[in-house]
Scaffold this motif. Structure first.
Motif, PDB file in Angstrom:
ATOM      1  N   GLN A   1       3.509  50.995  55.430  1.00 24.00           N
ATOM      2  CA  GLN A   1       2.918  50.213  54.283  1.00 24.00           C
ATOM      3  C   GLN A   1       3.885  49.251  53.830  1.00 24.00           C
ATOM      4  N   ILE A   2       3.812  47.894  53.442  1.00 21.20           N
ATOM      5  CA  ILE A   2       4.784  46.946  52.954  1.00 21.20           C
ATOM      6  C   ILE A   2       4.178  46.169  51.929  1.00 21.20           C
ATOM      7  N   LYS A   3       4.707  46.022  50.958  1.00 21.37           N
ATOM      8  CA  LYS A   3       4.340  45.091  49.770  1.00 21.37           C
ATOM      9  C   LYS A   3       5.246  43.778  49.741  1.00 21.37           C
TER      10      LYS A   3
ATOM     11  N   GLU B   1       5.513  38.020  41.719  1.00 20.32           N
ATOM     12  CA  GLU B   1       4.086  38.141  42.185  1.00 20.32           C
ATOM     13  C   GLU B   1       3.900  38.658  43.452  1.00 20.32           C
ATOM     14  N   THR B   2       2.861  39.951  43.513  1.00 21.62           N
ATOM     15  CA  THR B   2       2.488  40.312  44.779  1.00 21.62           C
ATOM     16  C   THR B   2       1.870  39.152  45.733  1.00 21.62           C
TER      17      THR B   2
ATOM     18  N   ASN C   1       1.587  46.077  40.613  1.00 22.94           N
ATOM     19  CA  ASN C   1       0.882  47.379  40.735  1.00 22.94           C
ATOM     20  C   ASN C   1       1.318  48.071  41.823  1.00 22.94           C
ATOM     21  N   VAL C   2       1.365  49.274  42.138  1.00 20.71           N
ATOM     22  CA  VAL C   2       1.561  50.073  43.299  1.00 20.71           C
ATOM     23  C   VAL C   2       1.296  51.742  43.046  1.00 20.71           C
TER      24      VAL C   2
ATOM     25  N   LEU D   1       4.243  57.998  42.686  1.00 27.52           N
ATOM     26  CA  LEU D   1       4.563  57.123  41.736  1.00 27.52           C
ATOM     27  C   LEU D   1       3.055  55.960  41.560  1.00 27.52           C
ATOM     28  N   GLU D   2       2.729  55.785  40.406  1.00 30.22           N
ATOM     29  CA  GLU D   2       1.883  54.851  40.249  1.00 30.22           C
ATOM     30  C   GLU D   2       2.107  54.046  39.122  1.00 30.22           C
ATOM     31  N   VAL D   3       2.209  52.688  39.389  1.00 29.36           N
ATOM     32  CA  VAL D   3       2.526  51.545  38.619  1.00 29.36           C
ATOM     33  C   VAL D   3       1.337  50.648  38.047  1.00 29.36           C
ATOM     34  N   ARG D   4       1.427  50.556  36.976  1.00 35.61           N
ATOM     35  CA  ARG D   4       0.060  49.398  36.564  1.00 35.61           C
ATOM     36  C   ARG D   4       0.755  48.271  35.803  1.00 35.61           C
ATOM     37  N   GLY D   5       0.299  47.162  36.078  1.00 39.11           N
ATOM     38  CA  GLY D   5       0.630  45.823  35.263  1.00 39.11           C
ATOM     39  C   GLY D   5       1.882  45.759  34.666  1.00 39.11           C
ATOM     40  N   LEU D   6       2.934  46.082  35.594  1.00 41.09           N
ATOM     41  CA  LEU D   6       4.235  46.085  35.270  1.00 41.09           C
ATOM     42  C   LEU D   6       4.648  44.390  35.161  1.00 41.09           C
TER      43      LEU D   6
END
Ligand SMILES: Nc1ncnc2c1ncn2[C@@H]1O[C@H](COP(=O)(O)OP(=O)(O)OP(=O)(O)O)[C@@H](O)[C@H]1O
Ligand SMILES: [Mg+2]
Length: 266
Positions: free
Chosen positions: A232-234, A240-241, A34-35, A15-20
């Motif tokens: 890993q944890i976000k 917002e991250t 992003n992730v 999975l790649e997420v950009r600017g969601l």
């Protein structure tokens, strides 16, 4: 040539997420998120109530179409796809509030879910071609095997609502796995569980991670569950991250403590 192809596959994120970004009217539920999850990861997503966690999962599983941003599953763009197309590309999920099909037996819950990733078309279903029959037999066999490995076989003909709550959670996870996902999204799988059931759940998730070829991304409020499982944890707050890293790192992060406690308590 062969080797190169394999190498590319290995380095492709599941999975790649950009600017969601997701806005609901004036509310920005997810902002520039992003992730990147690599194959085999078991990662977490945490944050206070209303932070936007479930919205991220709704976006990744195709339940919502993002206001902005891109989502790639195994390198393929999915942001414009409907949920069943995203499922077919390898994303399965569970829900914060269990969503089993309550008017079907436990076995049928699994069987119907498997159909989402079957390869035959309408024509085969109508004429019941040999290929279709063979697949149907395979589906029935697989469904029973899945119930067996999840220790749910004795409930096969029960209706889900008659099962203990912890067992319903387990069935929902088994159902998600029946579509052979590359990525499994678990939205608060320990919600509503007592501590004995939560411990069983930790063991179950670890076992799934070791046994199935699946990347797991989970949301959970029980920090002890996350500490035990996730590398890993976000952390998000107001979409917002605010922190990311190991469980230890995020647990002691000032922004995380502040988000959870409220500034006035710091
Ligand atoms: N379909 C929707 N329409 C309007 N607002 C929504 C919708 N879905 C979510 N929201 C809002 O977006 C924000 C984020 O909600 P979300 O459910 O993603 O939070 P969460 O982090 O999962 O919270 P919780 O820990 O309580 O489950 C909230 O303010 C919520 O009210
Ligand atoms: Mg939620």
């Amino acid at each position: 040539m062969m080797v190169q192809t394999q190498k590319q596959t290995e380095s492709t994120p599941v999975l790649e997420v950009r600017g969601l970004t997701q806005r609901f009217g004036g509310l920005t539920a997810v902002n520039d998120f992003n992730v990147k999850l690599m194959p085999g990861e078991l990662s977490g997503l945490i944050g206070p109530n209303g932070a936007g966690k479930t919205t991220v999962f709704n976006l990744v599983s195709g339940f919502y179409q993002p206001t902005e941003g891109q989502i790639f599953v195994d390198g393929k763009p999915t942001a414009a796809l409907k949920p069943h197309r995203v499922t077919a590309l390898g994303v399965a999920r569970t829900f914060q509030n269990i969503r089993l099909w309550n008017d079907m037996t436990v076995l049928d819950n699994i069987r119907v879910a498997q159909h989402y990733q079957l390869g035959y078309g309408f024509f085969h279903a109508i004429v019941r071609s040999k290929h279709y029959r063979t697949r149907e037999e395979q589906v029935a066999k697989e469904a029973e095997e899945l119930l067996d490995v999840f220790d749910l076989k004795r409930y096969a003909e029960e209706m889900p609502k008659n099962l203990p709550y912890g067992t319903q959670r387990k069935l929902e996870i088994a159902r998600a796995l029946s579509s052979h996902p590359k990525l499994l999204l678990l939205d608060e799988p320990a919600a509503g569980l007592n501590s004995a059931d939560a411990k069983d759940l930790i063991r179950l998730i670890r076992w799934i991670h070791e046994t199935f070829d699946v990347t797991i991304w989970m949301i959970e409020h029980h920090m002890d569950v996350m500490m035990e499982l996730c590398t890993q944890i976000k952390v998000i707050d107001f979409g917002e991250t605010i922190a990311e890293g190991s469980a230890e790192h995020v647990r002691n992060h000032p922004a995380v403590m502040s988000a959870y406690l409220g500034d006035e308590n710091i």
